[in-house]
Design an enzyme around this catalytic site. Structure first.
Site, PDB file in Angstrom:
ATOM      1  N   SER A 197     -43.679 -18.365  -8.548  1.00  0.00           N
ATOM      2  CA  SER A 197     -43.664 -17.312  -7.533  1.00  0.00           C
ATOM      3  C   SER A 197     -44.158 -16.012  -8.127  1.00  0.00           C
ATOM      4  O   SER A 197     -43.802 -15.679  -9.259  1.00  0.00           O
ATOM      5  CB  SER A 197     -42.221 -17.055  -7.043  1.00  0.00           C
ATOM      6  OG  SER A 197     -41.557 -18.254  -6.712  1.00  0.00           O
TER       7      SER A 197
ATOM      8  N   ASN B  53     -44.343  -9.422 -10.957  1.00  0.00           N
ATOM      9  CA  ASN B  53     -43.892 -10.383 -11.968  1.00  0.00           C
ATOM     10  C   ASN B  53     -44.249 -11.787 -11.512  1.00  0.00           C
ATOM     11  O   ASN B  53     -44.320 -12.062 -10.308  1.00  0.00           O
ATOM     12  CB  ASN B  53     -42.370 -10.283 -12.149  1.00  0.00           C
ATOM     13  CG  ASN B  53     -41.852 -11.206 -13.236  1.00  0.00           C
ATOM     14  OD1 ASN B  53     -42.467 -11.342 -14.293  1.00  0.00           O
ATOM     15  ND2 ASN B  53     -40.734 -11.869 -12.984  1.00  0.00           N
TER      16      ASN B  53
ATOM     17  N   ASN C 121     -51.268 -16.036 -18.745  1.00  0.00           N
ATOM     18  CA  ASN C 121     -51.442 -15.362 -17.448  1.00  0.00           C
ATOM     19  C   ASN C 121     -52.289 -14.101 -17.602  1.00  0.00           C
ATOM     20  O   ASN C 121     -53.113 -13.788 -16.737  1.00  0.00           O
ATOM     21  CB  ASN C 121     -50.085 -15.033 -16.819  1.00  0.00           C
ATOM     22  CG  ASN C 121     -49.484 -16.242 -16.132  1.00  0.00           C
ATOM     23  OD1 ASN C 121     -49.932 -16.634 -15.055  1.00  0.00           O
ATOM     24  ND2 ASN C 121     -48.487 -16.865 -16.762  1.00  0.00           N
TER      25      ASN C 121
ATOM     26  N   ASP D  44     -35.250 -11.159 -10.836  1.00  0.00           N
ATOM     27  CA  ASP D  44     -36.064 -12.209 -10.205  1.00  0.00           C
ATOM     28  C   ASP D  44     -35.774 -12.308  -8.707  1.00  0.00           C
ATOM     29  O   ASP D  44     -35.896 -13.382  -8.108  1.00  0.00           O
ATOM     30  CB  ASP D  44     -35.826 -13.570 -10.879  1.00  0.00           C
ATOM     31  CG  ASP D  44     -36.223 -13.560 -12.350  1.00  0.00           C
ATOM     32  OD1 ASP D  44     -37.178 -12.857 -12.689  1.00  0.00           O
ATOM     33  OD2 ASP D  44     -35.562 -14.254 -13.141  1.00  0.00           O
TER      34      ASP D  44
ATOM     35  N   ARG E 241     -38.022  -9.505 -20.912  1.00  0.00           N
ATOM     36  CA  ARG E 241     -36.985  -8.491 -21.082  1.00  0.00           C
ATOM     37  C   ARG E 241     -36.370  -8.183 -19.738  1.00  0.00           C
ATOM     38  O   ARG E 241     -37.082  -8.090 -18.722  1.00  0.00           O
ATOM     39  CB  ARG E 241     -37.597  -7.184 -21.605  1.00  0.00           C
ATOM     40  CG  ARG E 241     -38.178  -7.249 -22.975  1.00  0.00           C
ATOM     41  CD  ARG E 241     -37.154  -7.050 -24.059  1.00  0.00           C
ATOM     42  NE  ARG E 241     -36.327  -5.881 -23.895  1.00  0.00           N
ATOM     43  CZ  ARG E 241     -35.197  -5.682 -24.580  1.00  0.00           C
ATOM     44  NH1 ARG E 241     -34.764  -6.583 -25.430  1.00  0.00           N
ATOM     45  NH2 ARG E 241     -34.476  -4.596 -24.407  1.00  0.00           N
TER      46      ARG E 241
ATOM     47  N   HIS F 247     -42.831 -15.686 -11.923  1.00  0.00           N
ATOM     48  CA  HIS F 247     -41.623 -16.389 -12.355  1.00  0.00           C
ATOM     49  C   HIS F 247     -41.835 -17.894 -12.190  1.00  0.00           C
ATOM     50  O   HIS F 247     -42.335 -18.339 -11.145  1.00  0.00           O
ATOM     51  CB  HIS F 247     -40.424 -15.921 -11.531  1.00  0.00           C
ATOM     52  CG  HIS F 247     -39.141 -16.538 -11.998  1.00  0.00           C
ATOM     53  ND1 HIS F 247     -38.501 -16.129 -13.147  1.00  0.00           N
ATOM     54  CD2 HIS F 247     -38.409 -17.561 -11.485  1.00  0.00           C
ATOM     55  CE1 HIS F 247     -37.423 -16.880 -13.329  1.00  0.00           C
ATOM     56  NE2 HIS F 247     -37.334 -17.744 -12.339  1.00  0.00           N
TER      57      HIS F 247
HETATM   58  C1  GAR Z   1     -44.935 -18.092 -17.718  1.00  0.00           C
HETATM   59  O1  GAR Z   1     -44.600 -19.426 -17.401  1.00  0.00           O
HETATM   60  C2  GAR Z   1     -44.159 -17.152 -16.840  1.00  0.00           C
HETATM   61  O2  GAR Z   1     -43.927 -17.638 -15.553  1.00  0.00           O
HETATM   62  C3  GAR Z   1     -42.872 -17.034 -17.602  1.00  0.00           C
HETATM   63  O3  GAR Z   1     -43.233 -17.008 -18.943  1.00  0.00           O
HETATM   64  C4  GAR Z   1     -44.440 -17.741 -19.114  1.00  0.00           C
HETATM   65  C5  GAR Z   1     -45.420 -16.860 -19.849  1.00  0.00           C
HETATM   66  O4  GAR Z   1     -46.579 -17.567 -20.184  1.00  0.00           O
HETATM   67  N1  GAR Z   1     -42.157 -15.858 -17.230  1.00  0.00           N
HETATM   68  C6  GAR Z   1     -40.843 -15.791 -17.140  1.00  0.00           C
HETATM   69  O5  GAR Z   1     -40.112 -16.725 -17.398  1.00  0.00           O
HETATM   70  C7  GAR Z   1     -40.322 -14.434 -16.707  1.00  0.00           C
HETATM   71  N2  GAR Z   1     -38.918 -14.499 -16.470  1.00  0.00           N
HETATM   72  P1  GAR Z   1     -47.848 -16.797 -20.705  1.00  0.00           P
HETATM   73  O6  GAR Z   1     -47.374 -15.836 -21.808  1.00  0.00           O
HETATM   74  O7  GAR Z   1     -48.726 -17.881 -21.271  1.00  0.00           O
HETATM   75  O8  GAR Z   1     -48.477 -16.076 -19.569  1.00  0.00           O
END
Ligand code: GAR
Length: 225
Positions: free
Chosen positions: A141, A112, A19, A150, A96, A114
């Site tokens: 989201s 954020n 991301n 969240d 975290r 999610h």
């Molecule tokens: C993503 O899928 C994001 O939505 C999730 O971690 C992944 C990170 O991927 N985030 C969560 O679960 C937050 N609670 P990335 O490091 O390749 O961006």
């Protein structure tokens, strides 16, 4: 008319940083009027740090295991972030739980992503839980971060159909693909002042957003600006 100056951003990560990459790419292509001043990870050696360095973005690691309480880690993190004077803090796979103090400090300027259609499946293992629940649709989201885990108000969501032969891996791939579309879009809206949060309410173009924007309802070839 003078061009808008890029909004200073700090991105927090814990891992792969795909991301983060999508946001870097959108800045480079001019879709986001922002500048990532630093990427901070709570884990050393993660790929997201490499991605940032490759683009000349300053990186820092603040290893949470070196702190004996959540409060102390968050206090250090807050201080390190503020060095860069960001107007937006982007949580991009930052795994975290944050203390109320930290969240209050950045409230209204922290986003954020999610991996679920909130309010469904807050917390972890969202893809497995979606499969277990037998839902027809799953997705992701982008929301403002508030003290409810969240649970902050959602700006935009993207929906995918869950297919009979889906497993965690296939869902992850399709959901992450959608994340890379909606997160840069939400960040771009924030950077140009199109979205704001006030009293737990999202405003888009100064009007209260009564429900999250659905990516598939946006006009084709939507531009970020
Ligand atoms: C993503 O899928 C994001 O939505 C999730 O971690 C992944 C990170 O991927 N985030 C969560 O679960 C937050 N609670 P990335 O490091 O390749 O961006």
């Amino acid at each position: 008319m003078s061009k808008q100056s890029p909004l200073p951003i700090v991105v927090l990560i814990s891992g792969n940083g795909s991301n983060l990459q999508a946001i870097i790419d959108a800045i480079h292509s001019g879709d986001i009027t922002g500048e990532i001043k630093a990427v901070i990870s709570n884990r050393a050696g993660v790929y997201g740090l490499e991605r940032a360095q490759r683009h000349g973005i300053p990186v820092e690691v603040i290893d949470h295991t070196q702190f004996d309480s959540r409060e102390k880690f968050d206090a250090e993190l807050m201080q390190r972030i503020e060095v860069y004077k960001p107007e937006l803090v982007v949580l991009a796979g930052f795994m975290r739980i944050l203390t109320d103090n930290f969240i209050r400090h950045f409230e209204g300027r922290m986003l954020n992503i999610h991996p679920s259609l909130l309010p469904n499946f807050r917390g972890l293992n969202t893809h497995q839980r979606a499969l277990d629940a037998g839902v027809d649709y799953h997705g992701c989201s982008v929301h403002f971060v508030t003290s409810k885990l969240d649970g902050g108000p959602v700006i935009i969501q993207s929906k995918i159909s869950v297919l009979d032969n889906d497993d965690v891996e296939s869902l992850t791939t399709r959901v992450v693909h959608q994340e890379h579309i909606i997160y840069p879009l939400a960040v771009s809206w924030y950077c140009t002042g199109r979205i704001k949060m006030n009293n737990n309410q999202v405003y888009m173009d100064n009007k209260p957003l009564m429900q999250a924007i659905m990516a598939d309802e946006l006009p084709i070839k939507v531009t970020a600006k």
